[in-house]
Write a protein that holds these residues in place. Structure first.
Motif, PDB file in Angstrom:
ATOM      1  N   ALA A 133       7.085   0.347  -7.898  1.00  0.00           N
ATOM      2  CA  ALA A 133       6.434  -0.713  -8.668  1.00  0.00           C
ATOM      3  C   ALA A 133       4.927  -0.545  -8.678  1.00  0.00           C
ATOM      4  N   LEU A 134       4.415   0.211  -7.655  1.00  0.00           N
ATOM      5  CA  LEU A 134       2.961   0.363  -7.568  1.00  0.00           C
ATOM      6  C   LEU A 134       2.462   1.672  -8.149  1.00  0.00           C
ATOM      7  N   GLY A 135       3.331   2.652  -8.264  1.00  0.00           N
ATOM      8  CA  GLY A 135       2.866   3.945  -8.738  1.00  0.00           C
ATOM      9  C   GLY A 135       4.023   4.763  -9.251  1.00  0.00           C
ATOM     10  N   VAL A 136       3.894   6.078  -9.014  1.00  0.00           N
ATOM     11  CA  VAL A 136       4.913   6.995  -9.517  1.00  0.00           C
ATOM     12  C   VAL A 136       6.053   7.171  -8.530  1.00  0.00           C
ATOM     13  N   GLY A 137       5.956   6.526  -7.349  1.00  0.00           N
ATOM     14  CA  GLY A 137       6.970   6.707  -6.328  1.00  0.00           C
ATOM     15  C   GLY A 137       6.564   7.813  -5.353  1.00  0.00           C
ATOM     16  N   ASP A 138       7.494   8.258  -4.524  1.00  0.00           N
ATOM     17  CA  ASP A 138       7.208   9.297  -3.541  1.00  0.00           C
ATOM     18  C   ASP A 138       6.783  10.581  -4.234  1.00  0.00           C
ATOM     19  N   SER A 139       5.766  11.278  -3.583  1.00  0.00           N
ATOM     20  CA  SER A 139       5.255  12.508  -4.200  1.00  0.00           C
ATOM     21  C   SER A 139       4.667  13.414  -3.129  1.00  0.00           C
ATOM     22  N   VAL A 140       4.443  14.626  -3.479  1.00  0.00           N
ATOM     23  CA  VAL A 140       3.792  15.591  -2.590  1.00  0.00           C
ATOM     24  C   VAL A 140       2.538  16.109  -3.278  1.00  0.00           C
ATOM     25  N   GLY A 141       1.645  16.685  -2.431  1.00  0.00           N
ATOM     26  CA  GLY A 141       0.416  17.204  -3.003  1.00  0.00           C
ATOM     27  C   GLY A 141      -0.135  18.368  -2.182  1.00  0.00           C
ATOM     28  N   LEU A 142      -0.999  19.147  -2.731  1.00  0.00           N
ATOM     29  CA  LEU A 142      -1.646  20.282  -2.093  1.00  0.00           C
ATOM     30  C   LEU A 142      -3.147  20.119  -2.232  1.00  0.00           C
ATOM     31  N   GLY A 143      -3.886  20.712  -1.270  1.00  0.00           N
ATOM     32  CA  GLY A 143      -5.333  20.619  -1.357  1.00  0.00           C
ATOM     33  C   GLY A 143      -6.000  21.809  -0.697  1.00  0.00           C
ATOM     34  N   VAL A 144      -7.171  22.112  -1.140  1.00  0.00           N
ATOM     35  CA  VAL A 144      -7.988  23.171  -0.563  1.00  0.00           C
ATOM     36  C   VAL A 144      -9.407  22.647  -0.436  1.00  0.00           C
ATOM     37  N   SER A 145     -10.020  22.908   0.750  1.00  0.00           N
ATOM     38  CA  SER A 145     -11.420  22.502   0.942  1.00  0.00           C
ATOM     39  C   SER A 145     -12.217  23.709   1.412  1.00  0.00           C
ATOM     40  N   LEU A 146     -13.457  23.764   1.016  1.00  0.00           N
ATOM     41  CA  LEU A 146     -14.333  24.897   1.334  1.00  0.00           C
ATOM     42  C   LEU A 146     -15.747  24.368   1.518  1.00  0.00           C
ATOM     43  N   PRO A 147     -16.380  24.622   2.698  1.00  0.00           N
ATOM     44  CA  PRO A 147     -17.757  24.154   2.867  1.00  0.00           C
ATOM     45  C   PRO A 147     -18.708  24.915   1.947  1.00  0.00           C
ATOM     46  N   ILE A 148     -19.715  24.222   1.485  1.00  0.00           N
ATOM     47  CA  ILE A 148     -20.708  24.818   0.598  1.00  0.00           C
ATOM     48  C   ILE A 148     -21.931  25.190   1.433  1.00  0.00           C
ATOM     49  N   PRO A 149     -22.194  26.471   1.638  1.00  0.00           N
ATOM     50  CA  PRO A 149     -23.300  26.895   2.509  1.00  0.00           C
ATOM     51  C   PRO A 149     -24.659  26.814   1.828  1.00  0.00           C
ATOM     52  N   VAL A 150     -25.127  25.596   1.577  1.00  0.00           N
ATOM     53  CA  VAL A 150     -26.414  25.425   0.924  1.00  0.00           C
ATOM     54  C   VAL A 150     -27.507  25.033   1.917  1.00  0.00           C
ATOM     55  N   ARG A 151     -27.131  24.478   3.071  1.00  0.00           N
ATOM     56  CA  ARG A 151     -28.118  24.086   4.065  1.00  0.00           C
ATOM     57  C   ARG A 151     -28.131  25.064   5.254  1.00  0.00           C
ATOM     58  N   ASN A 152     -26.965  25.328   5.771  1.00  0.00           N
ATOM     59  CA  ASN A 152     -26.877  26.211   6.940  1.00  0.00           C
ATOM     60  C   ASN A 152     -26.188  27.505   6.535  1.00  0.00           C
ATOM     61  N   ARG A 153     -26.959  28.582   6.515  1.00  0.00           N
ATOM     62  CA  ARG A 153     -26.399  29.894   6.212  1.00  0.00           C
ATOM     63  C   ARG A 153     -26.295  30.759   7.475  1.00  0.00           C
ATOM     64  N   TYR A 154     -26.372  30.093   8.628  1.00  0.00           N
ATOM     65  CA  TYR A 154     -26.173  30.731   9.916  1.00  0.00           C
ATOM     66  C   TYR A 154     -27.142  31.901  10.158  1.00  0.00           C
ATOM     67  N   VAL A 155     -28.365  31.749   9.660  1.00  0.00           N
ATOM     68  CA  VAL A 155     -29.374  32.778   9.909  1.00  0.00           C
ATOM     69  C   VAL A 155     -29.790  32.782  11.381  1.00  0.00           C
ATOM     70  N   GLY A 156     -29.945  31.609  11.989  1.00  0.00           N
ATOM     71  CA  GLY A 156     -30.352  31.515  13.390  1.00  0.00           C
ATOM     72  C   GLY A 156     -29.325  32.147  14.325  1.00  0.00           C
ATOM     73  N   ALA A 201       0.846  -1.202   0.000  1.00  0.00           N
ATOM     74  CA  ALA A 201       0.000   0.000   0.000  1.00  0.00           C
ATOM     75  C   ALA A 201       0.873   1.241   0.000  1.00  0.00           C
ATOM     76  N   ASP A 202       0.261   2.322  -0.425  1.00  0.00           N
ATOM     77  CA  ASP A 202       0.927   3.623  -0.324  1.00  0.00           C
ATOM     78  C   ASP A 202       0.616   4.247   1.037  1.00  0.00           C
ATOM     79  N   THR A 203       1.547   5.045   1.575  1.00  0.00           N
ATOM     80  CA  THR A 203       1.348   5.758   2.852  1.00  0.00           C
ATOM     81  C   THR A 203       1.316   7.249   2.572  1.00  0.00           C
ATOM     82  N   VAL A 204       0.244   7.878   3.076  1.00  0.00           N
ATOM     83  CA  VAL A 204       0.052   9.310   2.839  1.00  0.00           C
ATOM     84  C   VAL A 204       0.046  10.032   4.191  1.00  0.00           C
ATOM     85  N   ALA A 205       0.958  10.963   4.389  1.00  0.00           N
ATOM     86  CA  ALA A 205       0.985  11.846   5.573  1.00  0.00           C
ATOM     87  C   ALA A 205       0.503  13.227   5.142  1.00  0.00           C
ATOM     88  N   ARG A 206      -0.474  13.787   5.912  1.00  0.00           N
ATOM     89  CA  ARG A 206      -1.121  15.016   5.455  1.00  0.00           C
ATOM     90  C   ARG A 206      -1.294  15.978   6.633  1.00  0.00           C
TER      91      ARG A 206
END
Length: 436
Positions: free
Chosen positions: A302-325, A107-112
């Motif tokens: 042998a399983l992939g491209v070898g050691d690598s790095v990556g970046l990510g961005v996440s953003l909640p989508i305010p479609v249910r809770n728009r914090y009106v209350g 398996a591959d090991t991912v530290a994030r």
């Protein structure tokens, strides 16, 4: 012979004789020298010392100090950014190869690491609200100390009034006891009627009862002061020192202006500011926080491209809770805080005006006792004593003069106590937050 068969005149004479015999066979119990005990008590205490002890022992002041520490801790929590999140994952696991190949080829090991980034000024609003609540807690502490000082001031001079009442009533009881002893001798030689002896016996018993009640009230006043200063166990040794307080000059500043600087008003204003910052924080919730992440993936070549790095961005989508209350709740809390602030200002202004009026009335009442009523009552008692000693007046008139003098003397003590309490109330009413 039954008492009911005795003629009215003889019946009264028999009653007087019985009272006289009771007084001879059962002499007046000695009244404890309470004033001397108060003056030589093991724990005479000044007003300043009582205030210092109360500042350390008063539970409301202690609670206010702890509330301030809590507010300061809340500021440290509010002024802190969210922690990053570290995670380790295994990916591309091949179940068919479990137990066949080594793990690093299975398996591959991912530290994030993911880091939340607050947007919209949430931390700024949160920190501002916490700072405002610290200001409110500081003013609450000043207000608690103000209330404590007023309570100690009242209790201290209530004790002084109780001490004075004991002194006066003990003196009166001792005087009646001496008079009764003399009256008994006079009646024995026929110089005093049985009726007058009976009246003096009743007055002496009443004076003795009043003196005993004043002792009880004195102990209650000692306990009240002892409770406020943390000396409940030693309260029976407490005694006051110094003279009665003298009222100073009235503050000419307008009551509404002083009210704006009162600690309870300042605390209400600080809570209003905190509520405004909470509204800002609730509005900031409409700006979703961004989470950015960086990862390192270790994989076999042998399983992939070898050691690598990556970046990510996440953003909640305010479609249910728009914090009106949350926004509506914060705005409602702001309206309530503003109403409490207006109420605090009104109450403080009225408190100052009432305290000023009460002090003026108490001073006028005390002046009337000192300049008119007390001298007149003493003069009337002296005249009655002299006249009775020379046979120029009746015993009833003498007893009336004595009762009037006693009532005026006790009234004068009450007037002094009222002045002291009014001074304490006005001082508390006009206390500002400047001594924070």
């Amino acid at each position: 012979m039954p008492f009911s068969n005795v003629a009215p005149g003889s019946r009264f004479a028999s009653l007087a004789a019985c009272l006289f015999c009771a007084a001879i066979l059962h002499p007046l119990p000695a009244i404890a020298a309470i004033p001397a005990q108060a003056e030589t008590a093991a724990a005479p205490i000044s007003l300043d010392a009582a205030l210092t002890l109360a500042d350390e022992a008063n539970i409301d002041v202690i609670r206010a100090r702890l509330a301030l520490k809590t507010a300061q801790a809340n500021l440290r929590m509010a002024d802190t950014a969210p922690n990053p999140v570290f995670s380790v994952n295994s990916t591309q696991i091949r179940p068919s190869q479990i137990g066949v190949v080594p793990y690093d080829r299975l398996a591959d090991t991912v530290a994030r690491v993911d880091l939340p980034l607050e947007r919209g000024g949430k931390r700024r609003a949160r920190t501002a609200a916490a700072n405002a609540l610290i200001d409110a807690a500081q003013d609450d502490l000043v207000s608690a100390r103000r209330d404590m000082r007023e309570a100690v001031y009242d209790a201290y001079f209530d004790l002084k009034a109780a001490e004075d009442r004991v002194r006066i009533l003990q003196t009166i009881a001792s005087s009646y006891a001496d008079s009764l002893a003399i009256a008994g001798k006079q009646q024995h030689v026929g110089a005093l009627s049985s009726g007058d002896l009976a009246r003096q016996t009743v007055e002496a018993a009443r004076a003795r009862t009043d003196a005993a009640q004043s002792v009880t009230q004195w102990h209650v006043a000692q306990l009240a002061l002892g409770t406020l200063i943390g000396r409940e166990v030693q309260s029976d040794m407490l005694a006051t020192t110094g003279d009665w307080p003298a009222p100073g000059g009235m503050n000419e500043q307008a009551a509404d202006l002083i009210a704006l600087r009162r600690p309870d008003v300042l605390a209400a204003q600080a809570r209003t500011m905190a509520a405004r910052r909470d509204v800002d924080g609730a509005r900031a919730l409409r700006h979703p926080d961004v989470t950015v992440g960086v990862q390192y993936e270790r994989a076999s070549g042998a399983l992939g491209v070898g050691d690598s790095v990556g970046l990510g961005v996440s953003l909640p989508i305010p479609v249910r809770n728009r914090y009106v209350g949350e926004g509506e709740a914060a705005e409602t809390a702001l309206v309530q805080a503003e109403a409490e602030e207006r109420k605090a200002i009104s109450v403080a202004t009225a408190d100052i005006l009432i305290a000023r009026q009460a002090l003026q009335e108490a001073v006028d009442r005390q002046r009337a006792f000192d300049t008119t009523q007390l001298p007149a009552a003493r003069r009337a008692a002296e005249v009655a004593e002299f006249a009775y000693g020379h046979g120029a007046t009746s015993l009833m008139e003498l007893l009336d003069a004595r009762r009037s003098l006693r009532a005026v003397e006790l009234g004068a003590i009450d007037a002094q106590s009222d002045v002291a309490n009014a001074i304490a109330r006005l001082s508390a009413a006009e206390t500002t937050g400047d001594d924070r």
